[in-house]
Design a protein around this motif. Structure first.
Motif, PDB file in Angstrom:
ATOM      1  N   THR A 192       6.713  -7.627  -2.228  1.00  0.00           N
ATOM      2  CA  THR A 192       8.222  -7.864  -2.815  1.00  0.00           C
ATOM      3  C   THR A 192       8.241  -7.421  -4.238  1.00  0.00           C
ATOM      4  OG1 THR A 192       8.299  -9.631  -1.304  1.00  0.00           O
ATOM      5  CG2 THR A 192       9.971  -9.246  -3.021  1.00  0.00           C
ATOM      6  N   ALA A 193       7.301  -7.610  -5.158  1.00  0.00           N
ATOM      7  CA  ALA A 193       7.386  -7.405  -6.248  1.00  0.00           C
ATOM      8  C   ALA A 193       7.268  -5.815  -6.752  1.00  0.00           C
ATOM      9  CB  ALA A 193       6.286  -8.152  -7.393  1.00  0.00           C
ATOM     10  N   THR A 194       6.277  -5.339  -5.946  1.00  0.00           N
ATOM     11  CA  THR A 194       5.994  -3.920  -5.693  1.00  0.00           C
ATOM     12  C   THR A 194       7.466  -3.231  -5.460  1.00  0.00           C
ATOM     13  OG1 THR A 194       3.666  -4.293  -5.056  1.00  0.00           O
ATOM     14  CG2 THR A 194       4.556  -2.124  -5.011  1.00  0.00           C
ATOM     15  N   LEU A 195       8.072  -3.637  -4.571  1.00  0.00           N
ATOM     16  CA  LEU A 195       9.347  -2.932  -3.926  1.00  0.00           C
ATOM     17  C   LEU A 195      10.565  -3.131  -4.932  1.00  0.00           C
ATOM     18  CD1 LEU A 195      10.960  -1.764  -1.822  1.00  0.00           C
ATOM     19  CD2 LEU A 195      11.456  -4.084  -1.018  1.00  0.00           C
ATOM     20  N   LEU A 196      10.344  -4.112  -5.694  1.00  0.00           N
ATOM     21  CA  LEU A 196      11.472  -4.247  -6.805  1.00  0.00           C
ATOM     22  C   LEU A 196      11.519  -3.305  -7.907  1.00  0.00           C
ATOM     23  CD1 LEU A 196      11.731  -8.220  -6.815  1.00  0.00           C
ATOM     24  CD2 LEU A 196      13.371  -6.609  -5.799  1.00  0.00           C
ATOM     25  N   VAL A 197      10.033  -3.181  -8.333  1.00  0.00           N
ATOM     26  CA  VAL A 197       9.846  -2.285  -9.474  1.00  0.00           C
ATOM     27  C   VAL A 197       9.790  -0.778  -9.257  1.00  0.00           C
ATOM     28  CG1 VAL A 197       8.229  -1.944 -11.433  1.00  0.00           C
ATOM     29  CG2 VAL A 197       8.630  -4.202 -10.492  1.00  0.00           C
ATOM     30  N   LEU A 198       9.441  -0.329  -8.028  1.00  0.00           N
ATOM     31  CA  LEU A 198       9.308   0.962  -7.490  1.00  0.00           C
ATOM     32  C   LEU A 198      10.829   1.790  -8.047  1.00  0.00           C
ATOM     33  CD1 LEU A 198       7.789   3.295  -6.263  1.00  0.00           C
ATOM     34  CD2 LEU A 198       9.071   2.805  -4.032  1.00  0.00           C
ATOM     35  N   PRO A 199      11.798   1.643  -7.715  1.00  0.00           N
ATOM     36  CA  PRO A 199      13.001   2.152  -8.260  1.00  0.00           C
ATOM     37  C   PRO A 199      12.981   2.465  -9.555  1.00  0.00           C
ATOM     38  CG  PRO A 199      13.638   0.523  -6.485  1.00  0.00           C
ATOM     39  CD  PRO A 199      12.188   0.202  -7.188  1.00  0.00           C
ATOM     40  N   VAL A 200      12.480   1.552 -10.498  1.00  0.00           N
ATOM     41  CA  VAL A 200      12.582   1.879 -11.860  1.00  0.00           C
ATOM     42  C   VAL A 200      11.600   2.906 -12.312  1.00  0.00           C
ATOM     43  CG1 VAL A 200      12.293   0.942 -14.425  1.00  0.00           C
ATOM     44  CG2 VAL A 200      13.384  -0.535 -12.391  1.00  0.00           C
ATOM     45  N   ARG A 201      10.438   2.976 -11.742  1.00  0.00           N
ATOM     46  CA  ARG A 201       9.488   4.051 -12.019  1.00  0.00           C
ATOM     47  C   ARG A 201       9.966   5.277 -11.466  1.00  0.00           C
ATOM     48  NH1 ARG A 201       4.396   2.800 -13.469  1.00  0.00           N
ATOM     49  NH2 ARG A 201       4.324   0.545 -12.451  1.00  0.00           N
ATOM     50  N   MET A 202      10.424   5.405 -10.129  1.00  0.00           N
ATOM     51  CA  MET A 202      10.814   6.290  -9.810  1.00  0.00           C
ATOM     52  C   MET A 202      12.071   7.123 -10.515  1.00  0.00           C
ATOM     53  SD  MET A 202       9.974   8.736  -7.167  1.00  0.00           S
ATOM     54  CE  MET A 202       8.817   7.362  -6.355  1.00  0.00           C
ATOM     55  N   GLY A 203      12.967   6.294 -10.834  1.00  0.00           N
ATOM     56  CA  GLY A 203      14.291   6.646 -11.777  1.00  0.00           C
ATOM     57  C   GLY A 203      13.518   7.562 -13.008  1.00  0.00           C
ATOM     58  N   PHE A 204      12.626   6.950 -13.763  1.00  0.00           N
ATOM     59  CA  PHE A 204      11.945   7.549 -14.747  1.00  0.00           C
ATOM     60  C   PHE A 204      11.634   8.942 -14.531  1.00  0.00           C
ATOM     61  CE2 PHE A 204      11.599   3.085 -16.893  1.00  0.00           C
ATOM     62  CZ  PHE A 204      12.756   3.364 -17.966  1.00  0.00           C
ATOM     63  N   ALA A 205      10.798   9.044 -13.335  1.00  0.00           N
ATOM     64  CA  ALA A 205      10.087  10.296 -13.167  1.00  0.00           C
ATOM     65  C   ALA A 205      11.195  11.320 -12.681  1.00  0.00           C
ATOM     66  CB  ALA A 205       9.131  10.055 -11.814  1.00  0.00           C
ATOM     67  N   LEU A 206      12.139  10.814 -11.909  1.00  0.00           N
ATOM     68  CA  LEU A 206      13.174  11.884 -11.590  1.00  0.00           C
ATOM     69  C   LEU A 206      13.909  12.225 -12.620  1.00  0.00           C
ATOM     70  CD1 LEU A 206      14.549   9.941  -8.408  1.00  0.00           C
ATOM     71  CD2 LEU A 206      13.295  11.921  -8.471  1.00  0.00           C
TER      72      LEU A 206
ATOM     73  N   GLY B   7       0.704  -1.375   0.091  1.00  0.00           N
ATOM     74  CA  GLY B   7       0.040   0.090  -0.245  1.00  0.00           C
ATOM     75  C   GLY B   7       0.953   1.099   0.061  1.00  0.00           C
ATOM     76  N   TYR B   8       1.822   1.060   0.850  1.00  0.00           N
ATOM     77  CA  TYR B   8       2.740   2.464   0.801  1.00  0.00           C
ATOM     78  C   TYR B   8       3.620   2.664  -0.299  1.00  0.00           C
ATOM     79  CZ  TYR B   8       6.839   5.157   2.034  1.00  0.00           C
ATOM     80  OH  TYR B   8       8.037   5.880   2.191  1.00  0.00           O
ATOM     81  N   LEU B   9       4.069   1.456  -0.974  1.00  0.00           N
ATOM     82  CA  LEU B   9       4.789   1.516  -2.268  1.00  0.00           C
ATOM     83  C   LEU B   9       4.099   1.969  -3.398  1.00  0.00           C
ATOM     84  CD1 LEU B   9       6.744  -1.738  -1.564  1.00  0.00           C
ATOM     85  CD2 LEU B   9       7.697   0.450  -1.318  1.00  0.00           C
ATOM     86  N   LEU B  10       2.820   1.463  -3.260  1.00  0.00           N
ATOM     87  CA  LEU B  10       2.063   1.751  -4.567  1.00  0.00           C
ATOM     88  C   LEU B  10       1.532   3.401  -4.470  1.00  0.00           C
ATOM     89  CD1 LEU B  10      -0.532  -1.136  -4.688  1.00  0.00           C
ATOM     90  CD2 LEU B  10       1.002  -0.605  -6.477  1.00  0.00           C
ATOM     91  N   SER B  11       1.358   4.019  -3.329  1.00  0.00           N
ATOM     92  CA  SER B  11       1.203   5.433  -3.178  1.00  0.00           C
ATOM     93  C   SER B  11       2.393   5.991  -3.796  1.00  0.00           C
ATOM     94  CB  SER B  11       0.990   5.802  -1.740  1.00  0.00           C
ATOM     95  OG  SER B  11       2.230   5.636  -1.130  1.00  0.00           O
ATOM     96  N   LEU B  12       3.549   5.675  -3.479  1.00  0.00           N
ATOM     97  CA  LEU B  12       4.679   6.262  -4.265  1.00  0.00           C
ATOM     98  C   LEU B  12       4.656   6.315  -5.736  1.00  0.00           C
ATOM     99  CD1 LEU B  12       7.434   5.147  -1.617  1.00  0.00           C
ATOM    100  CD2 LEU B  12       6.156   7.483  -1.500  1.00  0.00           C
ATOM    101  N   ALA B  13       4.458   4.877  -6.145  1.00  0.00           N
ATOM    102  CA  ALA B  13       4.369   4.578  -7.659  1.00  0.00           C
ATOM    103  C   ALA B  13       3.556   5.452  -8.229  1.00  0.00           C
ATOM    104  CB  ALA B  13       4.329   3.039  -7.795  1.00  0.00           C
ATOM    105  N   GLN B  14       2.445   5.729  -7.498  1.00  0.00           N
ATOM    106  CA  GLN B  14       1.320   6.392  -8.391  1.00  0.00           C
ATOM    107  C   GLN B  14       1.654   7.972  -8.549  1.00  0.00           C
ATOM    108  OE1 GLN B  14      -1.744   5.911  -5.124  1.00  0.00           O
ATOM    109  NE2 GLN B  14      -2.929   4.567  -6.695  1.00  0.00           N
ATOM    110  N   PHE B  15       2.270   8.521  -7.509  1.00  0.00           N
ATOM    111  CA  PHE B  15       2.689   9.684  -7.716  1.00  0.00           C
ATOM    112  C   PHE B  15       3.859   9.927  -8.849  1.00  0.00           C
ATOM    113  CE2 PHE B  15       4.412  14.115  -6.196  1.00  0.00           C
ATOM    114  CZ  PHE B  15       3.255  14.430  -5.691  1.00  0.00           C
ATOM    115  N   ALA B  16       4.768   8.899  -9.078  1.00  0.00           N
ATOM    116  CA  ALA B  16       5.590   8.888  -9.925  1.00  0.00           C
ATOM    117  C   ALA B  16       4.970   8.595 -11.454  1.00  0.00           C
ATOM    118  CB  ALA B  16       6.666   7.572  -9.820  1.00  0.00           C
ATOM    119  N   SER B  17       4.080   7.885 -11.670  1.00  0.00           N
ATOM    120  CA  SER B  17       3.416   7.679 -12.867  1.00  0.00           C
ATOM    121  C   SER B  17       2.744   9.125 -13.157  1.00  0.00           C
ATOM    122  CB  SER B  17       2.245   6.626 -12.592  1.00  0.00           C
ATOM    123  OG  SER B  17       2.714   5.484 -12.392  1.00  0.00           O
TER     124      SER B  17
END
Length: 499
Positions: free
Chosen positions: A399-413, A345-355
């Motif tokens: 676990t899968a959500t955690l592994l992918v978050l850095p990729v999405r966040m990296g594109f946003a940054l 839930g926490y990781l998805l909230s960060l991923a939503q913002f990056a998207s």
């Protein structure tokens, strides 16, 4: 462009008042929060009168409907609202495209319900899917007006609408559940909510659609939507694959228990993460300068972490007493599943913002690529974990959500010209403080459970958790603690003015 065709939505200045944005966030949170709390409350009551298998069958049917909504409806509405300047003609195109796809989607689901449910491993859900397919038509009629109100920053109207629709649906569902309609009480509840959405959204928005579609508009919309839609398809696989796997592997009863845990997690995510995101999209879209948008992104990312990190950490730590109190002992198996899902839930909230940043920055192909990676990772880890039971599968989802978050966040940054140091400065202090809070709650929860009734145990844990979190945040990041306090006071002052 005529004045009749121009939608009067102000562009957000880089120096826009934090209180103005904050007040919209307050109403978004109120709308999402009240709706989710009431929806969860009705669910908790109905759960005592409806079988777990019925919940599983309805959950599968609604998940299929949600996949189509994310694939066909949300990308069109998001692409329309992400434009720097939106006209009535843009909303006309959006409405007509949604209406056509909604009608076709509902018809196809009704005709091929048996084949679709057999494909996802839940053939018993076919009769339910034939009825819930009507929800797609209601969603297509409501989608454009909801987008119009969000772009106009009329979150108060959206909040009232969300609350009333859930209340009406809940009343219908409860009445039918009390009368012994079991599964169909859940179906009627969802149909009522979506029908009421259509009526109230049309009343709230002054926009009225016209039957106008141009080839040029369709081509432009397709260019904007194609990567968003592809990303939505992958996101649907990533977010709903666990429920389909549970149903196919363990049957509708276990799927009902799993869905109960996931519904609690998603209610928190929708109430917090989606509320923030609904304000962030029009706000970021209205900031043309990349540097100013980057500052807004970091500020929003910080507040997302400040709010959602302790919420989901607390959810994980208190799940046994929470499930026992809310659902009763019959649903005790949902508690460890909820704990395992809370991190996602926490990781998805960060991923939503990056998207959102990638959508506004017209880099939706990167979001689509990341969504494909997330879907692939989810399927692989969950198929491996499923043999160990639903709790392991829930942990694999996180676990899968955690592994992918850095990729999405990296594109946003990268799109904003920011580095990881800025993002980690925004995310880590609240996350670490929430981790300390969770550790403290886990250490003392067993002691409380032995001496206090469940409701007092939960209240005590919440109070202690808040104190530990605020103290930890004050110690780890005093400037962030102070700025959060200032923004909260500023938002409260603005809220008084609005009332």
């Amino acid at each position: 462009m005529t004045m009749r065709n121009r939608a009067h939505f102000p562009r957000i200045d880089a120096s826009a008042s934090r209180a103005s944005i904050g007040s919209n966030a307050v109403w978004a949170v109120i709308g999402q929060g009240a709706g989710q709390i009431l929806s969860l409350l009705f669910f908790l009551i109905i759960a005592r009168f409806v079988s777990q298998a019925s919940f599983g069958l309805v959950a599968i049917s609604l998940a299929i409907v949600e996949v189509i909504r994310r694939l066909l409806f949300d990308p069109v509405a998001s692409a329309t609202n992400a434009r720097g300047e939106v006209t009535d003609s843009d909303y006309d195109l959006c409405f007509n495209v949604l209406l056509i796809t909604g009608g076709l989607g509902a018809s196809m689901l009704m005709l091929f319900a048996s084949e679709v449910t057999r494909l996802v491993g839940s053939p018993d859900a076919a009769p339910v899917l034939r009825v819930t397919a009507l929800i797609l038509l209601a969603m297509s009629l409501a989608g454009t007006h909801g987008a119009w109100l969000a772009r106009a920053m009329r979150f108060r109207a959206l909040a009232i609408r969300a609350t009333l629709s859930v209340v009406c649906g809940g009343i219908v569902g409860l009445g039918m559940a009390f009368a012994g309609y079991d599964l169909w009480s859940l179906v009627a509840q969802q149909l009522t909510i979506n029908l009421f959405n259509v009526v109230t959204l049309w009343i709230s928005a002054s926009y009225r659609p016209r039957p106008i579609i141009t080839l040029g508009g369709l081509r432009d919309l397709w260019q904007r939507v194609r990567h968003i839609s592809l990303g939505a398809a992958w996101n649907s696989i990533a977010s709903d694959a666990d429920l389909f796997i549970v149903s196919a592997w363990f049957g509708p009863t276990v799927a009902g228990v799993y869905n109960a845990a996931k519904r609690i997690m998603l209610s928190a995510n929708l109430m917090l993460g989606n509320a923030i995101s609904s304000v962030a999209l029009p706000t970021l879209a209205g900031i043309p300068d990349t540097k100013a948008r980057g500052r807004a992104f970091l500020g929003g990312l910080t507040m997302t972490s400040v709010v959602t990190a302790p919420a989901f950490a607390g959810l994980a730590a208190t799940s046994p007493v929470l499930v026992h109190l809310l659902l009763g002992p019959r649903w005790h198996a949902a508690a460890p599943i909820l704990s395992a899902l809370a991190a996602s839930g926490y990781l998805l909230s960060l991923a939503q913002f990056a998207s959102l940043t990638l959508i506004v920055g017209q880099r939706t192909h990167f979001d689509s690529m990341t969504s494909a990676l997330a879907a692939s990772a989810n399927i692989v880890v969950m198929v491996v974990a499923a043999r160990f039971g639903p709790v392991a599968l829930a942990a694999a989802f996180s676990t899968a959500t955690l592994l992918v978050l850095p990729v999405r966040m990296g594109f946003a940054l990268n799109a904003l010209g920011l580095g990881w140091d800025a993002a980690l400065t925004a995310i880590l202090p609240p996350a670490v403080a929430a981790g300390l809070m969770m550790s403290a709650l886990l250490a003392i929860s067993a002691e409380f459970g032995e001496h206090l009734p469940p409701i007092l145990t939960l209240a005590s844990l919440i109070a202690i958790g808040m104190l530990v979190y605020l103290a930890s945040l004050r110690l780890l990041a005093p400037r962030l603690f102070r700025s959060t306090y200032d923004i909260t006071i500023e938002m409260m002052g603005r809220r008084k003015l609005l009332v």
